[in-house]
Design an enzyme around this catalytic site. Structure first.
Site, PDB file in Angstrom:
ATOM      1  N   MET A   1       3.311  17.669 -73.868  1.00  0.00           N
ATOM      2  CA  MET A   1       3.715  18.517 -72.589  1.00  0.00           C
ATOM      3  C   MET A   1       4.438  17.732 -71.264  1.00  0.00           C
ATOM      4  SD  MET A   1       0.261  19.511 -71.441  1.00  0.00           S
ATOM      5  CE  MET A   1       0.199  20.621 -73.003  1.00  0.00           C
ATOM      6  N   CYS A   2       4.428  17.816 -70.461  1.00  0.00           N
ATOM      7  CA  CYS A   2       5.403  17.807 -70.058  1.00  0.00           C
ATOM      8  C   CYS A   2       5.817  16.411 -69.075  1.00  0.00           C
ATOM      9  CB  CYS A   2       5.759  18.522 -68.432  1.00  0.00           C
ATOM     10  SG  CYS A   2       5.680  20.428 -68.636  1.00  0.00           S
ATOM     11  N   ARG A   3       6.514  15.521 -68.720  1.00  0.00           N
ATOM     12  CA  ARG A   3       6.704  14.214 -68.309  1.00  0.00           C
ATOM     13  C   ARG A   3       7.540  14.585 -67.178  1.00  0.00           C
ATOM     14  NH1 ARG A   3       3.836  11.383 -71.757  1.00  0.00           N
ATOM     15  NH2 ARG A   3       2.844  12.821 -70.761  1.00  0.00           N
TER      16      ARG A   3
END
Ligand code: GLN
Length: 253
Positions: A1-3
């Site tokens: 998942m993105c940051r």
């Protein structure tokens, strides 16, 4: 998942906001500590937005390639400074396009927006939500992704609601339609930061001159506050408010 992260404070080089700190966003692109819900690295592109001032809204730079491969980070982005920066590194959710347009932050007027997470059961779960939007607004979606739909929903609410309410309302409707969704939303107009923590990591550090809101603390200095799940954040230098998001996931007490 993105940051993702957002910074407000004394002007800094845009690249420094991305790369400073022992656990910078740059480093989190290949060595995140707290990815939840799948994904190991954030190599499907990155983006950064900032505010040049003089009434110009948010401007941005995005690339569908990994942040570590882009010479702009140590080059031109080191020559631009701003008192507000939003940055994001992307790990595309399965089945979603890997394109520049799909990279956060999405910008419009004064606003820069990022989403870290996914809408469960996309896109079937949100057919009802999409029906609330005139077709022409769907045509304006920057990409065919859950994050772009969230930005379209948030942007529409911003016309009538405060930024914090707009985020909380969108989280409420999406959780109703797609209860298992992970909805860390991040919004800034260069003067304030609004964010939600919904089934993903989020931390914030505020003092009288600076604020930084980030998926993961970017250094091991004191002062980081972990945002509890199902809470929203409103922050600017000298101000931090953490509010419970009304309601809980359907099926929970
Ligand atoms: N679902 C969004 C996308 O594919 C965000 C991805 C993420 O948080 N990993 O762009």
């Amino acid at each position: 998942m993105c940051r993702h992260l957002a910074y407000l404070g004394p002007p800094r080089a845009v690249s420094a906001v991305l790369t400073d700190g022992s656990h910078s966003l740059y480093r989190q692109s290949w060595a995140p500590d707290d990815m939840r819900g799948g994904g190991t690295i954030n190599a499907d592109g990155f983006g950064v937005a900032w505010w040049p001032g003089n009434g110009v809204g948010a401007v941005g730079y995005r690339n569908a390639a990994p942040i570590w491969s882009d010479p702009a980070v140590g080059g031109v982005l080191a020559q631009v400074s701003s008192s507000g920066v939003v940055g994001a590194v992307r790990s595309a959710t399965d089945g979603m396009p890997i394109t520049t347009e799909a990279c956060a932050p999405f910008t419009h007027g004064p606003w820069a927006f990022s989403h870290n997470g996914r809408i469960d059961d996309w896109p079937d779960s949100v057919a009802a939500l999409a029906e609330w939007l005139p077709a022409v607004e769907l045509l304006r979606m920057p990409a065919l992704t859950d994050s772009a739909l969230l930005w379209t929903l948030v942007h529409r609410r911003l016309a009538a609601s405060s930024p914090g309410d707009a985020l909380r309302q969108v989280v409420g409707s999406v959780l109703e339609a797609a209860p298992g969704s992970r909805l860390n939303l991040l919004l800034s107009d260069g003067a304030g930061i609004w964010a939600t923590a919904v089934d993903h990591a989020l931390s914030v550090r505020v003092d009288d001159r600076h604020v930084i809101v980030a998926s993961e603390p970017v250094d091991d200095e004191d002062g980081w506050v972990e945002v509890p799940d199902l809470h929203s954040v409103e922050a600017w230098p000298g101000h931090l408010q953490i509010t419970e998001i009304p309601g809980s996931r359907p099926g929970e007490d």
